[in-house]
Design an enzyme around this catalytic site. Structure first.
Site, short mmCIF file in Angstrom:
data_model
loop_
_atom_site.label_atom_id
_atom_site.label_comp_id
_atom_site.label_asym_id
_atom_site.label_seq_id
_atom_site.Cartn_x
_atom_site.Cartn_y
_atom_site.Cartn_z
N ASP A 1 0.83 -1.21 0.00
CA ASP A 1 0.00 0.00 0.00
C ASP A 1 0.86 1.26 0.00
O ASP A 1 1.95 1.28 0.58
CB ASP A 1 -0.90 -0.02 1.24
CG ASP A 1 -2.01 1.02 1.15
OD1 ASP A 1 -2.43 1.36 0.02
OD2 ASP A 1 -2.47 1.49 2.21
N ASN B 1 -11.10 -2.63 -4.77
CA ASN B 1 -10.41 -1.61 -5.58
C ASN B 1 -11.15 -1.27 -6.88
O ASN B 1 -10.84 -0.27 -7.53
CB ASN B 1 -8.97 -2.03 -5.90
CG ASN B 1 -8.01 -1.96 -4.73
OD1 ASN B 1 -7.06 -2.72 -4.63
ND2 ASN B 1 -8.24 -1.02 -3.81
C1 IPE Z 1 -5.16 -2.68 0.12
O1 IPE Z 1 -4.94 -1.33 -0.09
C2 IPE Z 1 -5.20 -3.40 -1.18
C3 IPE Z 1 -3.93 -3.49 -1.88
C4 IPE Z 1 -2.78 -3.13 -1.42
C5 IPE Z 1 -4.00 -4.07 -3.18
P1 IPE Z 1 -6.14 -0.29 -0.18
O2 IPE Z 1 -5.53 1.03 -0.40
O3 IPE Z 1 -7.14 -0.73 -1.16
O4 IPE Z 1 -6.78 -0.42 1.27
P2 IPE Z 1 -7.67 0.61 2.09
O5 IPE Z 1 -8.75 1.08 1.16
O6 IPE Z 1 -6.78 1.72 2.51
O7 IPE Z 1 -8.17 -0.17 3.25
C1 IPE Z 2 -1.74 0.14 -3.25
O1 IPE Z 2 -1.49 1.49 -3.33
C2 IPE Z 2 -1.94 -0.49 -4.60
C3 IPE Z 2 -3.34 -0.79 -4.88
C4 IPE Z 2 -4.33 -0.74 -4.01
C5 IPE Z 2 -3.64 -1.19 -6.22
P1 IPE Z 2 -2.67 2.53 -3.28
O2 IPE Z 2 -3.07 2.88 -4.66
O3 IPE Z 2 -3.77 2.11 -2.38
O4 IPE Z 2 -1.90 3.77 -2.63
P2 IPE Z 2 -2.50 4.82 -1.63
O5 IPE Z 2 -2.96 4.08 -0.42
O6 IPE Z 2 -3.61 5.51 -2.34
O7 IPE Z 2 -1.35 5.71 -1.35
MG MG Z 3 -4.13 2.41 -0.41
#
Ligand code: IPE
Ligand code: IPE
Ligand code: MG
Length: 218
Positions: free
Chosen positions: A12, A60
């Protein structure tokens, strides 16, 4: 010292990494993918046989279509490199539901799994379009009732993750490996995923190795 067979990473912070640099979020995902490749090497170096990476959650899909499209485009390019994985003896598994995924991506996912099925070096389990709850519901739908039956009916038959690392500052699982994480050790770091270094990865592993695991015992 605890043995580390399976490390799982909630990757993340890609979006914030990009935004802080005034870049498109897609650039953050691109850089995140480079770190996934680094982690593959780190696992080989540290003799960790299984690496799971949370790449795209079922939730997502709620992101803007443009971001979802960029993620799948990136994934498609990555899966096209199946020969490299086979040459490096990396077995690729993909865990998740096929619902909503375009046939073009599904085909590439099937190919990379098929072409690396014989590899016996690192196992790379990519959680794409994954939901921990859906995985359990899917197991029950296949007729699993007992704990052993549910375990056997999950997307993969892998040992449970010993250590789960979440980058990006939040201390939550976000629907990742809910069944399998019952006794996993958790390591949370504020480091955004694209900034993850071998030093910190190794630090998390060392801390895991020294933790007293009790599994409910005295
Ligand atoms: C978790 O990250 C999913 C992945 C890393 C693929 P998210 O960014 O989707 O999680 P939340 O929404 O902060 O819980
Ligand atoms: C994790 O990074 C990757 C996916 C969930 C695909 P994020 O895209 O959630 O990154 P932040 O949390 O918005 O910084
Ligand atoms: Mg995230």
């Amino acid at each position: 010292m605890n043995e580390l067979n399976h490390i799982a990473v909630i990757a993340d912070g890609n979006g914030r990494w990009a935004e802080r640099r005034g870049l498109d979020r897609a650039r953050g995902h691109e850089e995140g993918l480079n770190r996934v490749e680094d982690m593959m090497h780190w696992c080989v170096e540290l003799s960790i046989p299984i690496l799971s990476v949370y790449c795209f959650s079922w939730e997502n899909w709620s992101r803007p279509q443009e971001e979802v499209d960029s993620l799948f485009e990136l994934a498609n390019h990555y899966f096209e490199r199946y020969r490299e994985f086979a040459e490096n003896n990396i077995r690729v598994l993909i865990s998740g539901t096929t619902k909503r995924v375009k046939p073009e991506s599904l085909e590439k996912m099937e190919r990379i799994q098929r072409e690396t099925a014989h590899c016996d070096g690192l196992t790379l389990n990519l959680c794409v379009n994954y939901s921990g709850r859906m995985e359990i519901v899917d197991a029950i739908a296949k007729g699993a009732r007992t704990e052993d039956e549910i375990t056997a009916a999950l997307y993969q038959r892998l040992p449970e993750p010993d250590l789960i690392i979440r980058t990006g500052g939040y201390r939550r699982l976000s629907n990742f490996l809910l069944w399998q994480s019952a006794y996993a050790e958790l390591y949370f770091t504020d480091t955004l995923f694209p900034d993850l270094s071998l030093g910190e990865f190794r630090h998390a592993v060392r801390r895991f190795e020294r933790t007293r695991r009790k599994f409910g015992g005295a």
